[in-house]
Design a protein around this motif. Structure first.
Motif, short mmCIF file in Angstrom:
data_model
loop_
_atom_site.label_atom_id
_atom_site.label_comp_id
_atom_site.label_asym_id
_atom_site.label_seq_id
_atom_site.Cartn_x
_atom_site.Cartn_y
_atom_site.Cartn_z
N LEU A 4 32.13 49.16 34.56
CA LEU A 4 31.57 48.34 35.63
C LEU A 4 32.62 47.39 36.16
N GLY A 5 32.84 47.41 37.46
CA GLY A 5 33.74 46.46 38.09
C GLY A 5 32.97 45.22 38.49
N LEU A 6 33.40 44.07 38.02
CA LEU A 6 32.77 42.79 38.37
C LEU A 6 33.71 42.05 39.31
N THR A 7 33.22 41.68 40.48
CA THR A 7 34.09 41.01 41.45
C THR A 7 33.29 40.03 42.28
N GLY A 8 33.99 39.32 43.14
CA GLY A 8 33.36 38.32 43.99
C GLY A 8 34.40 37.34 44.48
N SER A 9 34.14 36.71 45.59
CA SER A 9 35.09 35.77 46.17
C SER A 9 35.17 34.49 45.34
N ILE A 10 36.16 33.67 45.66
CA ILE A 10 36.37 32.42 44.94
C ILE A 10 35.11 31.55 44.99
N GLY A 11 34.77 30.95 43.84
CA GLY A 11 33.64 30.03 43.79
C GLY A 11 32.28 30.68 43.78
N MET A 12 32.21 31.98 43.58
CA MET A 12 30.92 32.68 43.62
C MET A 12 30.23 32.77 42.25
N LYS A 104 32.77 52.46 20.81
CA LYS A 104 31.57 53.12 21.35
C LYS A 104 30.73 52.18 22.22
N ALA A 105 31.39 51.39 23.03
CA ALA A 105 30.67 50.54 23.99
C ALA A 105 29.98 51.42 25.01
N ARG A 106 28.77 51.07 25.38
CA ARG A 106 28.05 51.84 26.40
C ARG A 106 28.48 51.42 27.80
N VAL A 107 28.74 50.12 27.98
CA VAL A 107 29.19 49.57 29.27
C VAL A 107 30.38 48.65 29.01
N ALA A 108 31.49 48.93 29.66
CA ALA A 108 32.67 48.06 29.58
C ALA A 108 32.93 47.49 30.97
N VAL A 109 33.31 46.22 31.03
CA VAL A 109 33.43 45.51 32.31
C VAL A 109 34.88 45.17 32.61
N LEU A 110 35.31 45.50 33.82
CA LEU A 110 36.61 45.05 34.32
C LEU A 110 36.35 43.93 35.32
N ASP A 111 36.69 42.72 34.96
CA ASP A 111 36.54 41.54 35.82
C ASP A 111 37.78 41.47 36.70
N ILE A 112 37.63 41.90 37.96
CA ILE A 112 38.77 41.99 38.88
C ILE A 112 38.46 41.19 40.15
N PRO A 113 39.02 40.00 40.30
CA PRO A 113 38.70 39.16 41.46
C PRO A 113 38.92 39.86 42.80
N LEU A 114 40.04 40.58 42.94
CA LEU A 114 40.38 41.22 44.21
C LEU A 114 40.19 42.74 44.12
N LEU A 115 39.08 43.17 43.56
CA LEU A 115 38.86 44.60 43.36
C LEU A 115 38.91 45.38 44.68
N PHE A 116 38.17 44.91 45.67
CA PHE A 116 38.16 45.60 46.96
C PHE A 116 39.50 45.44 47.68
N VAL A 124 36.58 52.24 38.67
CA VAL A 124 35.30 51.89 38.05
C VAL A 124 34.21 52.86 38.47
N ASP A 125 33.15 52.92 37.64
CA ASP A 125 31.99 53.76 37.98
C ASP A 125 31.06 53.06 38.95
N ARG A 126 30.84 51.78 38.72
CA ARG A 126 29.93 50.99 39.54
C ARG A 126 30.55 49.62 39.79
N ILE A 127 30.06 48.96 40.85
CA ILE A 127 30.60 47.65 41.21
C ILE A 127 29.45 46.64 41.36
N ALA A 128 29.62 45.49 40.70
CA ALA A 128 28.68 44.38 40.84
C ALA A 128 29.41 43.22 41.51
N VAL A 129 28.85 42.71 42.58
CA VAL A 129 29.43 41.59 43.31
C VAL A 129 28.59 40.34 43.08
N VAL A 130 29.23 39.26 42.65
CA VAL A 130 28.52 37.98 42.52
C VAL A 130 28.58 37.28 43.87
#
Length: 224
Positions: A4-12, A104-116, A124-130
């Motif tokens: 899972l890619g975790l991303t979002g702009s500054i201060g989000m 054997k983690a089921r979900v691993a997260v890459l916290d990438i501020p500038l993913l896009f 990543v398989d999926r992307i979550a935006v804060v």
């Protein structure tokens, strides 16, 4: 394993969301923390930065303030820095994913501020935006030590607009309504991802480490 890619702009509120995902049992790779390690004394990025901006390295470590003075408002200098450092951060993330897979983690997260912005969707398989309202974002950022409206404007100019990130995301995580709402949203995301099959990990051609040679298996009781 789902990546899972975790991303979002500054201060989000990305750091808060990452901490919650850890509480939910997901290992999280923090790209910013990886950069700090790479910039510290002995870090792999120190000689790389020294080659580009010699006076940004002091006492064997990267002086982030001095480095920032070289790249803020200078797109070409920033591109050269990113081209040199991003591969090191990605290698660190790959090591993290290998460890997560072994556990054997089921979900691993890459916290990438500038993913896009760095075109990292394919990692990543999926992307979550804060996301939070612009007024909340601005208040959070300007409360940081040393931050000014001019600096915030310069940072936002380098980031994809929040509305576009939300449009591209698989999941949007609200962070402006309180921590409870954020945690509920993340819990649902982890539950959904737990039923999916990943396509990113293992990568094509990957072979798990072979067992160490010279180590005999444990002896079975009753046998000679």
């Amino acid at each position: 394993m789902i990546v899972l890619g975790l991303t979002g702009s500054i201060g989000m509120g990305k750091s808060t969301a990452a901490a919650m995902l850890r509480r939910l049992g997901c290992p999280v790779h923090d790209s910013d923390a990886a950069v700090h390690r790479l910039y510290a004394r002995g870090g792999a990025a120190v000689p790389v930065v020294a080659a580009l901006f010699p006076d940004a390295v002091r006492n064997g470590a990267v002086d982030r303030a001095a480095l920032s003075a070289h790249v803020v408002g200078r797109p070409e200098a920033l591109r050269r820095l990113e081209a040199a450092v991003h591969p090191l951060v990605r290698a660190d993330a790959d090591r993290f994913l290998r460890r997560a897979a072994r556990r054997k983690a089921r979900v691993a997260v890459l916290d990438i501020p500038l993913l896009f912005e760095s075109r990292g969707e394919g990692r990543v398989d999926r992307i979550a935006v804060v996301s939070a309202p612009a007024s909340v974002q601005r208040a959070r950022v300007l409360a940081r030590p040393g931050m000014t409206p001019a600096k915030l404007a310069a940072i936002l100019a380098l980031q994809m607009p929040d509305r576009e990130k939300r449009r591209r995301a698989d999941f949007v995580v609200p962070t402006g309504l309180g921590r409870r709402h954020t945690l509920i949203a993340l819990t649902r995301i982890v539950r959904v991802l737990g039923m999916e099959r990943g396509r990113i990990w293992p990568p094509r051609g990957y072979r798990p480490p072979a067992p160490s040679r010279g180590v005999r298996p444990p002896r079975t009781p009753g046998r000679t």
